[in-house]
Each structure stands twice: as structure tokens, then as C-alpha cells.
Design a protein around this motif. Structure first.
Motif, PDB file in Angstrom:
ATOM      1  N   LEU A   1       0.831  -1.199   0.000  1.00 47.08           N
ATOM      2  CA  LEU A   1       0.000   0.000   0.000  1.00 47.08           C
ATOM      3  C   LEU A   1       0.873   1.259   0.000  1.00 47.08           C
ATOM      4  CD1 LEU A   1      -2.892   1.224   0.288  1.00 47.08           C
ATOM      5  CD2 LEU A   1      -2.537   1.142   2.775  1.00 47.08           C
TER       6      LEU A   1
ATOM      7  N   ALA B   1      -3.170   6.149   0.114  1.00 45.83           N
ATOM      8  CA  ALA B   1      -4.134   5.779   1.153  1.00 45.83           C
ATOM      9  C   ALA B   1      -4.610   7.011   1.910  1.00 45.83           C
ATOM     10  CB  ALA B   1      -3.501   4.779   2.120  1.00 45.83           C
TER      11      ALA B   1
ATOM     12  N   PHE C   1      -7.796  -1.655   2.745  1.00 50.72           N
ATOM     13  CA  PHE C   1      -6.341  -1.646   2.907  1.00 50.72           C
ATOM     14  C   PHE C   1      -5.813  -2.857   3.654  1.00 50.72           C
ATOM     15  CE2 PHE C   1      -6.892   3.253   3.363  1.00 50.72           C
ATOM     16  CZ  PHE C   1      -7.093   3.369   1.995  1.00 50.72           C
TER      17      PHE C   1
END
Length: 208
Positions: free
Chosen positions: A151, A156, A195
Motif C-alpha cells: 500500500l 491511502a 487496505f
């Protein structure tokens, strides 16, 4: 008998009334006359505490910037795990906006005075710090295994910020601050679920 308020209490009352009116009719429409009328005071009484209307906005700028910064500091001082700290940071910010719903109105204001610009600049600086805190907490959550290892923390943070912005936009359209804390926790959890490490496992299985 009417109790005379201290200068500090009266200033807080003036600032809060200005903020309430800013949310109700827009920052550019607020006048010292309106503030005085809401408080049952005369305009000279307002000017005794704030010689110029821009002085009121300067005090509000300090208040709003400080509240955002305090929320950031509280999240880092909480001693929570990275994921819980991230949630505390975001939900704490939504609470700050709920308590000060005129905050986003200042950010989108186009017809503005120098006083409004001071408020915008203060909020902008505080929000830069808030975004940095988002990125830092996401990175920590990745390192702790709460989020999948591939990620990108900046992407994010942008998506999480998008949850905040969508809620704030709805609040501005409906003029209902309550939706921030009503829908915020659920939508934040939904975003963060994307996530989790299970997403990484799923992608690997598809590629195989």
C-alpha cells in the motif's frame, strides 16, 4: 440582576457567535451589528473587545488552527496501536468540524477580506499538518501489518481524506453537522477495510 461577564468570557462569546453566524449565512455576510444583535449588545460593546472585525477573524483563525493541531497531538499521544490511532485522528477531526461547522465555509470563500484570508491560511497550515499525520499513521499501520505491505501511504491518505471531504460536502449542502459523526465511523471503516492484508492475498491468488 444581569451578571457582568469577564473580558475572556465575552471574547469567547463573540467569537462563537461569529462562527455560528458564519455557518448560518456565510462568513462574508457576518457583520459586527449582527453579532451584537445576537448577543443583545451594542456595537460599541463589541468594539471594546475587538476594535476591528478582522480582529475577530484573527482570533477565530487561532482557535480553529489550534483545535486541528490539538486533535493531531492527542492522536499521537494516545498510546494506541497505529490503526486505532489513525481512526482517532480522523474521527477527532470530524468532531472538530462538527463543533465548528463554519470551518469549511472559510476554505471555499471567494469574496473575502484580509481577515478571512488569515482564517484560510491558519486552517490551510493546520490541514497540511493533518495530512502529514495521516500519512505517518498509515505508514505505521503498514509497518504493523494492519494494512497490506504494498500500500502506498500517500495514496491511502488521499483516499481517507476523500472520506472526510465527502462528509464535509454533504454537511455543507444539508447544513447538518450531525452527519459527520453519524456516518463518519462507518464510512471510515469501509474505506480502511480496503487496505487490509487480505486484499494483498486476494491479488496474489488472482495473479497465480
Amino acid at each position: 440582576m444581569r451578571i457582568r461577564k469577564s473580558a475572556v468570557d465575552r471574547k469567547c462569546e463573540i467569537e462563537q457567535t461569529a462562527l455560528d453566524l458564519a455557518f448560518k449565512i456565510g462568513p462574508s455576510q457576518v457583520s459586527t451589528g449582527m453579532i451584537a444583535k445576537e448577543l443583545g449588545l451594542t456595537q460599541p460593546a463589541i468594539y471594546r473587545h475587538y476594535p476591528k472585525k478582522d480582529d475577530i477573524w484573527a482570533a477565530i483563525a487561532l482557535h480553529l488552527g489550534t483545535r486541528i493541531d490539538e486533535n493531531i497531538a492527542l492522536s499521537f499521544a494516545s498510546g494506541l496501536a497505529p490503526l486505532d490511532r489513525l481512526k482517532k485522528l480522523v474521527l477527532g477531526h470530524l468532531h472538530v468540524v462538527k463543533e465548528n461547522p463554519a470551518l469549511p465555509d472559510f476554505m471555499v470563500l471567494r469574496d473575502k477580506t484580509n481577515g478571512h484570508i488569515v482564517v484560510q491560511d491558519s486552517i490551510h497550515d493546520a490541514m497540511e499538518a493533518f495530512r502529514a499525520a495521516l500519512v505517518s499513521n498509515v505508514k505505521a499501520a503498514i509497518g504493523a501489518g494492519h494494512f497490506y505491505s504494498g500500500l502506498d501511504e500517500n495514496d491511502a491518505a488521499t483516499l481517507i481524506f476523500g472520506v472526510i471531504q465527502s462528509l464535509v460536502l454533504r454537511m455543507m449542502v444539508t447544513r447538518n453537522p450531525a452527519i459527520l459523526m453519524k456516518d463518519g465511523p462507518r464510512l471510515l471503516d469501509l474505506q480502511l477495510a480496503g487496505f487490509t492484508p487480505t486484499r494483498e492475498t486476494s491479488r496474489e491468488a488472482v495473479s497465480d
